[in-house]
Design a protein around this motif. Sequence first.
Motif, PDB file in Angstrom:
ATOM      1  N   UNK A 136       0.822  -1.197   0.000  1.00  0.00           N
ATOM      2  CA  UNK A 136       0.000   0.000   0.000  1.00  0.00           C
ATOM      3  C   UNK A 136       0.854   1.245   0.000  1.00  0.00           C
ATOM      4  N   UNK A 137       0.427   2.226  -0.794  1.00  0.00           N
ATOM      5  CA  UNK A 137       1.185   3.470  -0.881  1.00  0.00           C
ATOM      6  C   UNK A 137       0.868   4.345   0.316  1.00  0.00           C
ATOM      7  N   UNK A 138       1.761   5.234   0.625  1.00  0.00           N
ATOM      8  CA  UNK A 138       1.579   6.125   1.759  1.00  0.00           C
ATOM      9  C   UNK A 138       0.725   7.310   1.348  1.00  0.00           C
ATOM     10  N   UNK A 139      -0.210   7.679   2.188  1.00  0.00           N
ATOM     11  CA  UNK A 139      -1.047   8.843   1.901  1.00  0.00           C
ATOM     12  C   UNK A 139      -0.269  10.091   2.252  1.00  0.00           C
ATOM     13  N   UNK A 316      -3.703  11.747  -0.560  1.00  0.00           N
ATOM     14  CA  UNK A 316      -3.440  11.048  -1.814  1.00  0.00           C
ATOM     15  C   UNK A 316      -3.262   9.574  -1.503  1.00  0.00           C
ATOM     16  N   UNK A 317      -4.168   8.748  -1.977  1.00  0.00           N
ATOM     17  CA  UNK A 317      -4.128   7.314  -1.709  1.00  0.00           C
ATOM     18  C   UNK A 317      -3.988   6.561  -3.025  1.00  0.00           C
ATOM     19  N   UNK A 318      -3.725   5.249  -2.960  1.00  0.00           N
ATOM     20  CA  UNK A 318      -3.616   4.482  -4.200  1.00  0.00           C
ATOM     21  C   UNK A 318      -4.872   4.540  -5.053  1.00  0.00           C
ATOM     22  N   UNK A 342      -2.181  11.074  12.702  1.00  0.00           N
ATOM     23  CA  UNK A 342      -1.434   9.857  12.401  1.00  0.00           C
ATOM     24  C   UNK A 342      -2.373   8.701  12.098  1.00  0.00           C
ATOM     25  N   UNK A 343      -3.440   8.566  12.890  1.00  0.00           N
ATOM     26  CA  UNK A 343      -4.389   7.477  12.664  1.00  0.00           C
ATOM     27  C   UNK A 343      -5.122   7.664  11.344  1.00  0.00           C
ATOM     28  N   UNK A 344      -5.480   8.906  11.045  1.00  0.00           N
ATOM     29  CA  UNK A 344      -6.137   9.207   9.765  1.00  0.00           C
ATOM     30  C   UNK A 344      -5.247   8.792   8.602  1.00  0.00           C
ATOM     31  N   UNK A 347      -5.046   4.888   8.280  1.00  0.00           N
ATOM     32  CA  UNK A 347      -6.304   4.350   7.760  1.00  0.00           C
ATOM     33  C   UNK A 347      -6.464   4.641   6.273  1.00  0.00           C
ATOM     34  N   UNK A 348      -6.134   5.872   5.871  1.00  0.00           N
ATOM     35  CA  UNK A 348      -6.244   6.236   4.449  1.00  0.00           C
ATOM     36  C   UNK A 348      -5.255   5.449   3.612  1.00  0.00           C
ATOM     37  N   UNK A 349      -4.028   5.282   4.109  1.00  0.00           N
ATOM     38  CA  UNK A 349      -3.001   4.552   3.378  1.00  0.00           C
ATOM     39  C   UNK A 349      -3.424   3.110   3.123  1.00  0.00           C
ATOM     40  N   UNK A 350      -4.102   2.513   4.106  1.00  0.00           N
ATOM     41  CA  UNK A 350      -4.515   1.121   3.984  1.00  0.00           C
ATOM     42  C   UNK A 350      -5.825   0.966   3.211  1.00  0.00           C
TER      43      UNK A 350
END
Length: 445
Positions: A136-139, A316-318, A342-344, A347-350
């Motif tokens: 997974x890409x980093x947001x 920006x997410x995948x 950090x939690x946001x 969660x977005x990255x995943x």
Amino acid sequence: MSTSEFPLPDVGEGLTEAEIVSWRVQAGDTVVLNQVLVEIETAKSLVELPSPFEGTVTELLVQEGQTVDVGTPIIAVSSGDGAALAAAIGGDPDETPAAALALAAEQADDRPGAVLVGYGIKGGVTSRRQRGGQQPAVATESGSAPIAIRPRSVPAASASNIIAKPPIRKLAKDLGVDLTEVGPTGLAGEITRDDVIRHASQASLFHNIETPPWSDEREERIPVKGVRKAIATAMVSSAFTAPHVSLFVDVDATRTMEFVKRLKNSPDFAGVKVSPLLIMAKAMIWAVRRNPTVNAQWTDSEIIVKHYVNFGIAAATPRGLIVPNIKEAQELSLRELASAIEQLTITARDGKTPPADMAGGTITVTNIGVFGMDTGTPILNPGEVAIVALGTIKQKPWVVDGEVRSRFVTTLGASFDHRIVDGDVASRFLADVASVIEEPALLLD
């Protein structure tokens, strides 16, 4: 033995359709209560639909990759006598499958172990299947602001001489980062949390801009659906509904960078990601209190000024750009806000941001600095009247007390809905944000 067909439910606010991304069950499988049946993509996010019933899968009625309307039957399940199925969802055996499914959704929060359809299983949700072997890409837009101080150049380590604490190794594993490729910036040559996150962010960015080999096909056609379709619709609606006015200001962010460094070294912030984006978020919340009309909503008959801040962060997410928000952000301490950001990000990255987290935002920040951009003209998030873009923070010559000095400088760009926000209010708001970036001590007021 009875067989029932179950329709695609509305898992969001006004959902009309969704794409079947991947089935987690096949015909002949036995399903139990709360087992994930299918992963769907809505206009807002990926959602795992848990089973509100028990039985045996008779048939999958919709293929992966197919987009169907809400209410379309997607799976057929058989139960021993009909009563078992009704008992599993707390309904009546004589109810129709659709009615029983709706009843399960209504009662989800009242029964131990039950869940609202479309929002995962309490106590843990099965991880999304990774396709194509990609991590997974980093947001990056929402997660980490640029670190203007360049890390010292250190050769990549071998596996045998890597210095990294166990939590850093775990973070690297979660982000798919090879520690042998990370240049350490720690005082003792150790790899820090920022090193891992920076490497992951750059890897994600460069992965997107790598030049791929030419395809044998002259053209590629990508269906416009899901999040990309929703982004296009929202941006066109925003651009042509709300008359935008934009302002820009250069800011000396040196004291913000110093403040961030102190927070990172503070025991009170141990284990929490701290970046200039945190100070930016706090600055905007502080400025909203002084200029409340930038935190409002336009309707045909009235202006709704909101005396709370659901702080949105463009990510920006995948799967594309999404804007999750932190609810009641004005009530959070600096550390609590850091944890929430950090939690946001994680969660977005995943790809696990639920629709509820993207609804009800009141004001947004977009961090384009992580892409090396100085500034930009952001488009308003639909339903909001203000958005601020944080540009890259880097050393530049700056006049201080009549002398040219090297300072960390950034540019803030902001857009406003001119139906509500006049030029003077917009200017005061952006000036207030800039003043906090220049002097974070103002947050003590």
